[in-house]
Design a protein around this motif. Structure first.
Motif, PDB file in Angstrom:
ATOM      1  N   ARG A   1       0.832  -1.201   0.000  1.00 39.33           N
ATOM      2  CA  ARG A   1       0.000   0.000   0.000  1.00 39.33           C
ATOM      3  C   ARG A   1       0.868   1.252   0.000  1.00 39.33           C
ATOM      4  O   ARG A   1       0.621   2.206  -0.761  1.00 39.33           O
TER       5      ARG A   1
ATOM      6  N   LYS B   1       2.610   1.613  -3.347  1.00 37.61           N
ATOM      7  CA  LYS B   1       1.656   1.987  -4.392  1.00 37.61           C
ATOM      8  C   LYS B   1       1.393   3.491  -4.373  1.00 37.61           C
ATOM      9  O   LYS B   1       1.166   4.113  -5.414  1.00 37.61           O
ATOM     10  N   GLU B   2       1.425   4.078  -3.196  1.00 35.67           N
ATOM     11  CA  GLU B   2       1.237   5.517  -3.083  1.00 35.67           C
ATOM     12  C   GLU B   2       2.375   6.283  -3.752  1.00 35.67           C
ATOM     13  O   GLU B   2       2.182   7.374  -4.271  1.00 35.67           O
ATOM     14  N   LYS B   3       3.561   5.701  -3.740  1.00 34.78           N
ATOM     15  CA  LYS B   3       4.726   6.340  -4.356  1.00 34.78           C
ATOM     16  C   LYS B   3       4.810   6.065  -5.851  1.00 34.78           C
ATOM     17  O   LYS B   3       5.275   6.896  -6.619  1.00 34.78           O
ATOM     18  N   ASP B   4       4.392   4.854  -6.242  1.00 35.61           N
ATOM     19  CA  ASP B   4       4.504   4.437  -7.641  1.00 35.61           C
ATOM     20  C   ASP B   4       3.269   3.628  -8.017  1.00 35.61           C
ATOM     21  O   ASP B   4       3.120   2.481  -7.599  1.00 35.61           O
ATOM     22  N   ALA B   5       2.395   4.222  -8.808  1.00 34.93           N
ATOM     23  CA  ALA B   5       1.119   3.588  -9.147  1.00 34.93           C
ATOM     24  C   ALA B   5       1.290   2.321  -9.979  1.00 34.93           C
ATOM     25  O   ALA B   5       0.370   1.509 -10.075  1.00 34.93           O
ATOM     26  N   THR B   6       2.466   2.122 -10.593  1.00 39.24           N
ATOM     27  CA  THR B   6       2.685   0.938 -11.426  1.00 39.24           C
ATOM     28  C   THR B   6       3.143  -0.275 -10.620  1.00 39.24           C
ATOM     29  O   THR B   6       3.329  -1.351 -11.189  1.00 39.24           O
ATOM     30  N   THR B   7       3.326  -0.118  -9.326  1.00 38.16           N
ATOM     31  CA  THR B   7       3.790  -1.226  -8.499  1.00 38.16           C
ATOM     32  C   THR B   7       2.777  -2.377  -8.527  1.00 38.16           C
ATOM     33  O   THR B   7       1.620  -2.188  -8.156  1.00 38.16           O
TER      34      THR B   7
END
Length: 228
Positions: free
Chosen positions: A49, A52-58
């Motif tokens: 989580r 994902k906030e830092k990198d939406a492609t994770t």
């Protein structure tokens, strides 16, 4: 086998392994059992989580779960040890590496790999626990494999779940088969993967359907033995 390159790139920041607690889990198989290091599910989800906030492609860390296909291929290896005995074995997209650990009981040498460094490090924890000397753990991506990889047996469990990867994966499997590698592939029975599996049928020398019993469900798994 020539180095395989693909336009598909996996550019994302890995989840920091040092923050992921793991524990030893006892895995019961059809014949015997084995211990496996498994990351804490809650910690994985929270770190995912945050990442994902830092990198939406994770992508979600599917590697951190023991999947039914890995159990199915491990059971098959236990029942058919002659397939890996005294041979060089490679596992790609290994996740937690259960099939590699089982194969190492009789194989000459096992290379257990995943394209994510954090998965590879957790696999190393299992190897260290068992003090297994005939397993090498590596970061490998099937989009860019070194030509030095020429195993006798290739293990693949639940790898056909991203349709955009099917073309590249087929190229990789074809090249291994043409070099004489025996491939063991296990997969859930997904409709979207049917065209990919049908492409492999000319090399299918054995197909087996099995049921893997989990605490909350029973999962149907197909196993294919592919060879030239």
């Amino acid at each position: 086998m020539e180095r395989v390159n693909s336009p598909i790139k996996r550019n994302f920041a890995p989840i920091p392994l040092m923050a992921i607690p793991s524990h030893l889990q006892h895995i019961e198989l059809e014949q015997g059992s084995i211990d496996l290091m498994v990351p804490d599910t809650g910690a994985i989800r929270e770190l995912y989580r945050l990442q994902k906030e830092k990198d939406a492609t994770t992508p979600f860390p599917y590697w951190s779960k023991l999947w039914p296909s890995a159990i199915a291929i491990s059971n098959f290896i236990n029942r058919n040890q002659e397939l890996v005995q005294d041979r060089e074995v490679l596992e790609l997209a290994a996740g937690l590496g259960l099939p590699s650990l089982v194969a190492a009981r009789t194989a000459n040498r096992v290379t257990c790999s995943d394209y994510l460094p954090e998965a590879v490090q957790v696999i190393q924890e299992s190897i260290d626990h068992h003090a297994t000397c005939n397993i090498e753990v590596r970061v490998l991506d099937w989009n860019d494999l070194p030509s030095s990889l020429q195993p006798d047996v290739l293990l693949l469990s639940d790898i056909n779940y991203e349709p955009e990867q099917f073309r590249q994966l087929f190229i990789v499997l074809k090249r291994f088969i043409e070099k004489g590698t025996i491939i063991l592939l296990t997969t859930p029975q997904r409709l979207m993967a049917k065209p990919f599996i049908e492409q492999l049928m000319p090399w299918c020398r054995m197909q087996e359907e099995c049921l893997v019993q989990l605490p909350t469900e029973t999962v149907a798994i197909s196993l294919f033995l592919l060879k030239k």
